[in-house]
Design a protein around this motif. Structure first.
Motif, PDB file in Angstrom:
ATOM      1  N   TYR A  44      -1.551  -8.322   2.738  1.00  0.00           N
ATOM      2  CA  TYR A  44      -1.277  -7.412   3.855  1.00  0.00           C
ATOM      3  C   TYR A  44      -0.791  -6.060   3.315  1.00  0.00           C
ATOM      4  O   TYR A  44      -1.279  -4.997   3.685  1.00  0.00           O
ATOM      5  N   SER A  87      -1.081   6.562  10.470  1.00  0.00           N
ATOM      6  CA  SER A  87      -0.920   5.534  11.496  1.00  0.00           C
ATOM      7  C   SER A  87      -1.542   4.210  11.045  1.00  0.00           C
ATOM      8  O   SER A  87      -1.254   3.181  11.612  1.00  0.00           O
ATOM      9  N   HIS A  88      -2.420   4.252  10.033  1.00  0.00           N
ATOM     10  CA  HIS A  88      -3.043   3.011   9.586  1.00  0.00           C
ATOM     11  C   HIS A  88      -2.329   2.409   8.393  1.00  0.00           C
ATOM     12  O   HIS A  88      -2.873   1.573   7.714  1.00  0.00           O
ATOM     13  N   ARG A 126       1.395   0.667   6.974  1.00  0.00           N
ATOM     14  CA  ARG A 126       2.549  -0.101   7.465  1.00  0.00           C
ATOM     15  C   ARG A 126       3.678   0.098   6.467  1.00  0.00           C
ATOM     16  O   ARG A 126       3.446   0.018   5.262  1.00  0.00           O
ATOM     17  N   ASP A 136       8.109  -2.779   8.451  1.00  0.00           N
ATOM     18  CA  ASP A 136       7.179  -3.197   9.501  1.00  0.00           C
ATOM     19  C   ASP A 136       6.565  -4.544   9.151  1.00  0.00           C
ATOM     20  O   ASP A 136       6.540  -5.461   9.970  1.00  0.00           O
ATOM     21  N   GLN A 169      -3.504  -4.065   1.692  1.00  0.00           N
ATOM     22  CA  GLN A 169      -4.396  -3.440   2.667  1.00  0.00           C
ATOM     23  C   GLN A 169      -3.751  -2.196   3.278  1.00  0.00           C
ATOM     24  O   GLN A 169      -4.440  -1.274   3.694  1.00  0.00           O
ATOM     25  N   ALA A 170      -2.425  -2.167   3.308  1.00  0.00           N
ATOM     26  CA  ALA A 170      -1.716  -1.054   3.941  1.00  0.00           C
ATOM     27  C   ALA A 170      -1.586   0.155   3.028  1.00  0.00           C
ATOM     28  O   ALA A 170      -1.200   1.230   3.454  1.00  0.00           O
TER      29      ALA A 170
END
Lengths: 109, 887
Positions: free
Chosen positions: B65, B14-15, B17, B21, B68-69
């Protein structure tokens, strides 16, 4: 260089958490706008940097996210603060205020 | 980075992307921003532009981003791996050679390690086995190894009462029984144990109960604990085994317990001077009567004690020495008949060291040797990588120019190495499985628990460690040297090379190092091989085709003359079997791990000593002719020599006691006491090797066999053993069907068993040395071939300027031999320093054996010349015009 980044990162975290407490669930653009507005445009924010920060906060468990519809019916990811996030904000606010007060005392003429 | 974030990035779905997305979210952002700006009155175009400006660098931010995903480092590791795989696929020849070389090294090392793990590292099945110790009471007046002198019953009991070091103590002995089955009798290796045996060893039965002190009372002792394998083979896993009985030596025993499969103590290798086989299948109560228990002077049983926690062997030794000082005064009997009654001391030795001590150095030697092979494999791979890195220097400098830091380049190169060593590790496990099965076939049979070696979890963990270590060993040097990039020079030349290629000092050092290792291995293998050849050439003093077996009578034959009568009758029947030429019996058969010593006083000998002991054996009249031990002078025994007044001696005896005269007619007796009867020497036989081929013969006397309960029988036959053995069994059955023939084998087999460990170690070390030589030569060949390829232009110029082909050949061969010679010189020095570790394993060869130290370097040089010749020949046939145009 690390210290500076940490400081900025920590600051951004507080701003984001505080925004979500005040405004309730909000999408990334909304968070960025709000921060710009409240700071009276003194803080020049690269709006794009908000997204890695949001995800990092989510990975820490301080905020959550889900897809929803914006005011003008656009699909957007909405972020909201969690209980752990509120606790973290309280901690961070206190320590920030202590630092600020100390700094202020130092800088008094 | 916080642990929690790493964890979330690694494991929480869930953390993350998805790419869609992220794209959606950022597009929405830009649209919203543009819409707001339009609302403030900007044109469509202006608004879009301003929104992008306020967003900041779109590429960087969306990349941040995305990063980080993803799981931490996943991006760069994945791309490094992808790149590494592509590199290997682009160069399949390189990849195959490197993987095969490393897999060979890893596989062999793993297989040997699994032996080391099973024999030396894995704990014994007895709880805290390191606390188990043997107790001995050595006596300087008795010229026997201390390990045959266990405490007497009375001493044992006093030690048990007064010591402060042991939590438990037990006495036991080895025994064999004839087990009667429906068809025939079988001999079972057994142990007679007291009531504290199982508690001391901390062994629990799989079901039923163990032997207790109550079982060891006279009249209650007809109970038996059996092994898993006896339960399996004799009782067919019957569930009601605890209600069953078995017939042992004609007596009925009730089964009270079954031991788990790993319990085999005491085995032949657990005991110093142990006898019997590799396993014990039966445990019976050891009955010690009150009268036996008071016996102060006859060491009859093995004694094992368990140290209390925290007590060291040294402390226990000091404790027991104090006790023995007191007990020594109570000894009053002259045990050996040489006038001394005192001198009993204390000695404590670890059970574990007794079992694995003799093979420890052997196994470490093999592991060391196989690690040398692995190192050479790493050296070769490092050389291949260095060569490739040189070819890739342009690519690497482009990467550096694009901003890759030095560490980043090293990481990329090490990822490639890790990929190589991981593939090699996987292949190595498969190879290790094969090697291990081959190794277990070579099992010399006297290395404890060797058969339990397997590729278990610990061994697989070892492989993972090996993969990482080899990766660093062969990958680090090339990675570091390749990352040292001189950007301007490298980019300026744009990948073209000068006429004279730079020297490769690193690669030369690697080859020299490999030759050092090869020289050491070859010298060691050479010494062991020469020893083995010398041992094999020893004549044992008997015919190795003799068939032998053991016979033990039970208490029904205890009466006067009954044992003698049985053996006489049995031997007569054997001699009547068609094809049998003669048969004889002996009390102590050569190569049977047994000894019989008697005291000795030789008439007219100046240095007679009260404490002189000599090897003795009883034989029947036909024994020597059956074994084909030559008669040197005098005569053999006849059936008339039964009174004991005559002896036969061996050549070593004559050399020691009658060096300058004929021994025939000389007399000896059993000690200094003038009341003892004299025995006259009637014959001299050739020396016989008694323990093994590498133990020199010792003086020995033979007497006519007396009334005995147990003997080995030798049969000389003109037919193959398989044709005779059924007839031998039939003839014992025709006398008494409850008596078993055991250890039926030819003397050839007995000799082979005694040399098996030497053969095992010699053949393995030779295989390792050969593999190492082969690998090192492949490495040398690779280096020279590569260097010739790099120097095509230079050699072309030389040839164009008039260098003859033979000079070019000499130049290349010289380059190779320089490295080899340097390696040889260092290697011989290292081998000289190291061979003393081998000294205990040699026979008839000095550690600094000149032949070995000549042959090993010579072999290396000859092989190296072959390895040099191919690249040299290629160099000599370079066409100067083509070589220069190629630039």
């Amino acid at each position: 260089m690390d210290e500076k980044a940490d400081l900025l990162q920590g600051t951004l975290d507080i701003l984001v958490l505080r925004t979500l407490v005040t405004m309730g669930p909000l999408h990334g653009y909304g968070v960025a706008r709000r921060i710009e507005q409240v700071s009276g445009h003194t803080l020049v924010l690269n709006q794009g940097t908000i997204y890695p920060a949001l995800l990092r906060l989510e990975q820490r468990g301080w905020i959550g996210s889900s897809w929803g519809l914006s005011e003008n019916n656009r699909r957007a990811r909405f972020y909201s603060i969690t209980r752990k996030g509120r606790a973290q904000l309280a901690r961070a606010t206190e320590s920030w205020q202590r630092v600020a007060a100390t700094m202020a005392r130092f800088l008094e003429p | 980075m916080e642990l929690r974030v790493i964890f979330a990035r690694l494991f929480s779905r869930s953390h993350r992307r998805s790419a869609n997305d992220i794209e959606d979210e950022l597009a929405t952002h830009l649209d919203m921003a543009a819409a707001d700006l339009r609302a403030q009155g900007m044109s469509e175009e202006e608004a879009t532009r301003e929104a992008r400006i306020r967003f900041g660098g779109i590429t960087q931010n969306s990349e941040a981003y995305r990063r980080q995903a993803r799981p931490p480092f996943a991006d760069s590791i994945a791309s490094d791996l992808r790149y590494a795989t592509r590199q290997l696929r682009l160069n399949p020849g390189f990849a195959i050679v490197a993987v095969l070389t490393l897999a060979l090294g890893i596989g062999a090392t793993t297989a040997i390690y699994s032996l080391v793990q099973a024999v030396l590292l894995r704990s014994l099945p007895y709880g805290h086995a390191e606390r188990l110790v043997y107790l001995y009471t050595p006596n300087p007046h008795i010229p026997l190894p201390p390990e045959v002198l266990a405490p007497s019953n009375a001493d044992f009991r006093d030690i048990r009462q007064t010591n402060h070091s042991f939590s438990d103590m037990t006495q036991f002995s080895q025994a064999t029984f004839n087990l009667s089955t429906a068809t025939a009798a079988a001999r079972i290796d057994a142990a007679k144990v007291d009531g504290r045996f199982f508690p001391t060893m901390e062994l629990l039965p799989q079901f039923g109960r163990a032997i207790t002190a109550d079982d060891a009372q006279p009249g209650h002792d007809h109970v038996a604990v059996i092994s898993q394998s006896l339960w399996h083979s004799y009782f067919r896993n019957a569930g009601d085994v605890l209600t069953r009985t078995m017939q042992l030596d004609g007596n009925t025993y009730r089964i009270i317990g079954v031991m788990p499969p790993e319990v085999q103590f005491p085995t032949i290798s657990d005991l110093p001077y142990g006898s019997g086989s590799a396993r014990t299948d039966l445990w019976l109560p050891l009955v010690i009567t009150a009268k036996d228990a008071a016996d102060r002077d006859n060491p009859n049983y093995y004694a094992v004690a368990r140290l209390k926690p925290g007590v060291s062997i040294g402390q226990a030794q000091a404790d027991m020495a104090l006790i023995m000082q007191r007990l020594d005064r109570l000894h009053t009997v002259d045990v050996v008949g040489n006038g001394s009654t005192h001198g009993w001391g204390a000695l404590i030795e670890s059970v574990r060291d007794t079992a694995v001590g003799p093979v420890r150095s052997l196994l470490w030697l093999l592991l060391g040797a196989v690690c040398c092979v692995l190192l050479i494999a790493c050296g070769n791979t490092a050389n291949l990588l260095l060569a490739r890195a040189a070819a890739r220097s342009h690519e690497l400098s482009v990467r550096a120019a694009l901003g890759a830091g030095r560490l980043r380049v090293i990481r990329q190169l090490l990822t490639e190495s890790l990929l190589l060593s991981s593939i090699a590790g996987a292949a190595g496990i498969a190879l290790a499985w094969i090697f291990l099965h081959l190794l277990l076939r070579l099992d010399p049979g006297n290395i404890p628990r060797l058969q339990q070696a397997s590729l278990n979890g610990w061994v697989l963990l070892f492989v993972i460690g090996l993969v990482l270590v080899t990766c660093l060993l062969f990958g680090a040097l090339p990675a570091i040297s390749a990352s040292r990039i001189d950007l301007t020079a490298s980019l300026k030349s744009m990948g073209t090379r000068g006429i004279v290629a730079p020297r490769d000092r690193g690669r030369n050092l690697l080859i020299t190092g490999e030759i050092v290792l090869v020289t050491v291995l070859l010298a060691s293998a050479g010494l062991l091989l020469r020893s083995y050849v010398k041992v094999s050439a020893v004549h044992p003093g008997f015919s190795s085709s003799t068939i032998t077996f053991g016979v033990t009578l039970d208490s029904r034959y205890a009466g006067r003359g009954q044992g003698r009568a049985f053996f006489q009758r049995f031997l007569e029947r054997i001699e009547h079997i068609p094809g049998v030429r003669s048969a004889g019996a002996v009390t102590v058969l050569p190569f049977s791990n047994a000894h019989s010593m008697t005291t000795l006083w030789v008439e007219g000998y100046r240095d007679n000593s009260k404490e002189a002991l000599i090897d003795g054996a009883g034989v029947t009249p036909h024994y020597f002719s059956t074994m084909q031990t030559p008669l040197i002078s005098g005569r053999f025994f006849t059936s008339a020599d039964r009174d004991g007044g005559h002896v036969v001696v061996n050549q070593s005896f004559v050399r020691k006691y009658f060096p300058d005269q004929s021994p025939l007619g000389k007399r000896l007796r059993g000690g200094a006491d003038p009341k003892l009867p004299w025995q006259t020497i009637i014959g001299v036989v050739a020396d016989v090797r008694n323990e093994s081929l590498d133990q020199p013969p010792v003086p020995q006397i033979y007497t006519p066999i007396d009334n005995i309960q147990s003997a080995s029988i030798a049969v000389r036959s003109s037919m193959p053993p398989d044709a005779i053995i059924p007839a031998l069994r039939a003839s014992v059955r025709s006398i008494d069907s409850s008596i078993a023939l055991v250890d039926i084998r030819t003397m050839q087999q007995a000799i082979a068993t005694s040399t098996a460990r030497r053969r095992f170690q010699t053949s393995l070390l030779t295989i390792f040395a050969g593999t190492a030589l082969l690998l090192a030569l492949v490495g040398l060949y690779g280096l020279l071939a590569y260097s010739v390829r790099r120097r095509v232009a230079e050699i072309g110029v030389r040839i164009a300027l008039g260098a003859s082909r033979s000079r070019v050949i000499a130049m290349v061969v010289r380059q190779g031999l320089q490295l080899v010679l340097a390696g040889l010189i260092i290697g011989i020095a290292v081998a000289f320093a190291g061979v003393r570790f081998l000294a205990g394993m040699l026979y008839g060869v000095r550690p600094y054996d000149p032949w070995t130290f000549l042959a090993a370097p010579l072999l290396t040089i000859l092989a190296a010349i072959v390895a040099c010749c191919v690249p040299a020949w290629h160099a000599a046939h370079i066409e100067p015009m083509r070589a220069l145009r190629a630039e």
